[in-house]
Design an enzyme around this catalytic site. Sequence first.
Site, PDB file in Angstrom:
ATOM      1  N   GLY B  10       0.912  -1.354   0.091  1.00  0.00           N
ATOM      2  CA  GLY B  10      -0.052   0.117   0.063  1.00  0.00           C
ATOM      3  C   GLY B  10       0.798   1.280  -0.263  1.00  0.00           C
ATOM      4  N   PHE B  11       0.736   2.129  -1.042  1.00  0.00           N
ATOM      5  CA  PHE B  11       1.545   3.254  -1.120  1.00  0.00           C
ATOM      6  C   PHE B  11       0.544   4.446  -1.464  1.00  0.00           C
ATOM      7  CE2 PHE B  11       5.652   5.299  -2.626  1.00  0.00           C
ATOM      8  CZ  PHE B  11       6.249   5.131  -1.395  1.00  0.00           C
ATOM      9  N   GLY B  12      -0.564   4.680  -0.836  1.00  0.00           N
ATOM     10  CA  GLY B  12      -1.664   5.583  -0.786  1.00  0.00           C
ATOM     11  C   GLY B  12      -0.999   6.552   0.066  1.00  0.00           C
ATOM     12  N   ASN B  13      -1.912   7.546   0.589  1.00  0.00           N
ATOM     13  CA  ASN B  13      -1.636   8.627   1.609  1.00  0.00           C
ATOM     14  C   ASN B  13      -1.207   7.793   2.674  1.00  0.00           C
ATOM     15  OD1 ASN B  13      -2.746  10.790  -0.148  1.00  0.00           O
ATOM     16  ND2 ASN B  13      -4.630  10.235   0.422  1.00  0.00           N
ATOM     17  N   VAL B  14      -1.764   6.954   3.444  1.00  0.00           N
ATOM     18  CA  VAL B  14      -1.245   6.361   4.529  1.00  0.00           C
ATOM     19  C   VAL B  14       0.267   5.590   4.379  1.00  0.00           C
ATOM     20  CG1 VAL B  14      -1.556   4.784   6.472  1.00  0.00           C
ATOM     21  CG2 VAL B  14      -3.446   6.100   5.710  1.00  0.00           C
ATOM     22  N   SER B 122      -3.157  -1.282   9.292  1.00  0.00           N
ATOM     23  CA  SER B 122      -3.995  -0.547   9.482  1.00  0.00           C
ATOM     24  C   SER B 122      -5.562  -0.763   8.741  1.00  0.00           C
ATOM     25  CB  SER B 122      -3.618   0.936   8.958  1.00  0.00           C
ATOM     26  OG  SER B 122      -3.584   1.011   7.738  1.00  0.00           O
ATOM     27  N   GLU B 148      -2.673  -1.594  16.079  1.00  0.00           N
ATOM     28  CA  GLU B 148      -2.916  -0.066  16.728  1.00  0.00           C
ATOM     29  C   GLU B 148      -3.718   0.663  15.678  1.00  0.00           C
ATOM     30  OE1 GLU B 148      -1.986   0.750  20.225  1.00  0.00           O
ATOM     31  OE2 GLU B 148      -3.990   1.625  19.332  1.00  0.00           O
ATOM     32  N   ALA B 153      -6.774   5.662  14.701  1.00  0.00           N
ATOM     33  CA  ALA B 153      -5.468   6.070  14.201  1.00  0.00           C
ATOM     34  C   ALA B 153      -4.330   5.733  15.362  1.00  0.00           C
ATOM     35  CB  ALA B 153      -5.619   7.466  14.102  1.00  0.00           C
ATOM     36  N   LYS B 223     -14.503  -1.124  13.771  1.00  0.00           N
ATOM     37  CA  LYS B 223     -13.751  -0.864  14.894  1.00  0.00           C
ATOM     38  C   LYS B 223     -14.022  -1.064  16.037  1.00  0.00           C
ATOM     39  CE  LYS B 223     -11.956   3.467  12.553  1.00  0.00           C
ATOM     40  NZ  LYS B 223     -12.399   4.939  12.215  1.00  0.00           N
TER      41      LYS B 223
END
Lengths: 334, 334
Positions: B10-14, B122, B148, B153, B223
């Site tokens: 994953g190399f999006g915003n997060v 995440s 976590e 977040a 969550k």
Amino acid sequence: MDEVKLSLFGFGNVGRAVARVLLEKEKLFRERYGVGFKVVSIADTSGTVWLPEGIDLREALLVKETFGKLSSWTNDYEVYSFTPEEAVREIDADIVIDVTNDRNAHEWHLAALREGKAVVTSNKPPLASHYAELTEEAKRREIPYLFEATVMAGTPVIGLLRENLLGDTVERIEAVLNATTTFILSRMEMGLDFEEALRQAQRLGIAERDPSGDVLGIDAGYKATILHCVAFGPVTFDDARVKGIAEVTAGEVRRARAKGKTLRLVATVEKGRVAVEPKELPLESPLAVSNNENVAVIWTDLLGELVIKGAGAGLKETASGVVSDIVRASLRKA
Amino acid sequence: MDEVKLSLFGFGNVGRAVARVLLEKEKLFRERYGVGFKVVSIADTSGTVWLPEGIDLREALLVKETFGKLSSWTNDYEVYSFTPEEAVREIDADIVIDVTNDRNAHEWHLAALREGKAVVTSNKPPLASHYAELTEEAKRREIPYLFEATVMAGTPVIGLLRENLLGDTVERIEAVLNATTTFILSRMEMGLDFEEALRQAQRLGIAERDPSGDVLGIDAGYKATILHCVAFGPVTFDDARVKGIAEVTAGEVRRARAKGKTLRLVATVEKGRVAVEPKELPLESPLAVSNNENVAVIWTDLLGELVIKGAGAGLKETASGVVSDIVRASLRKA
């Protein structure tokens, strides 16, 4: 099944609350963690009861509550008159638990660590004056030295700073760390002057007969010093700038209230700086706590503002922190 | 000095926020923990860049931000078209980091654990549907499986429940776990209707183009399910009773306000029960958060009421949780 041997120093209100939790949750802890606890010694100011096979906690509580001292317990048990250092050396235990108010306890904490024993403590002055020495000794020997209950009772602010936020850099902490001063300031907001509010706190058992530790800000200063040690590295209480609430006047409290604000004894902790002083806070500030709540607001570079709020005093609430550390120490040693 | 090999999915915003923190804090982490990180692979939907000697994160960020995809990066690096499971098996790494939205990621999480690789994630759905399977596999192999950032977040509510309060029994958790619904409800309190508030949230990038995950309560439900798993044991999202805010009317919001109350999407978690629904709260309730704050109020037998409140969304804030887990996994493996 591991049997973990506990050596309990201090059998006042907190010590007995710890014993009660260990007693009530024995089965639960065996199930949840695969750990059984055996209390091999209990010391109060009258003497040390020591039984390597394990002391009956129910009886120990009964004796203490009936006679006020452990040394009255002479029919079944030997009562020794060890100094704490002797006890730490003589008694075979895995974890030494300090729930005393011994200001010089750092000496026997160090002795315990040197004997390879983990230490769990709710006793503040040793940490506020000897943090570096104690934690370095523990680190060198890879032995747990745990002190959750020294700050905010069982509310896990120490655990949060030590075990979490591992990628963040803490920038500042503001905290209300003393519930007695919150009580007194709240009563002053209701119209009492400082002396009347203090007497009421004493009558209710919230303030001690000698209230100076609370009202002069020393208790909050110890706790703020410990927070600095954990978040920013070792300092001592001597480095802290501490002002209590003894000089707060009814007029100041009234004027704050008239502005829609409230006075609380606030600790500010930044790298190299520990300060405790009464501050005017907006009513909606997370620091504007009431009753026996304590709160810490932690600012970090990544997370921004983080609030942890919970009981800052009370017997079960303090036992919560002590027992959590006992479990933690047991699991690490296992 | 340990070199810990990271495989980033994953190399999006997060994902990019995580890469930036690893880049900026490289020296700090070496000093603080004695650990150095080497990112050996990065995958986005276009392909996987893999370099056993370690990828230059600065360049990777530049390529992704310039061209929008890693597969454009063909001059220096090989770009592979692995499935995640192939990548997890092929690439030699210590920690697999999942910051994707892959709903079926539990399959390659399990594959990673079976390969002896720690997992930091995440990504919520794998946990909300397969918690027992994933955590049991990790436990059996004594490999960290850390998550976590899936709830609140980087605000360390998972760490607090997993690593602290070890002597307490959690009785109930109430929490506000979704910031988008807080934004929409806050705007409705200012007089907008649901559709207008939603459009405003979308314009500001707070709500996604398909907002159903947030407004139907699914995100909060995931969550809350994860909180239940940690505090009370495994359940799945299918067991959760979830009601979102799509049917909340301007009138309801107005009537709450007139009573001095505020509406928030509240999760209630008790043993065997996970529920999410809009609730009227007194303005002074700890659950009455604003902006991107999330909050959890945790009741336990010893401590009473414990509040943890902090950022529940945001890139740095989410990276905080992911990076904290990366450090934790590294220290446990060392």
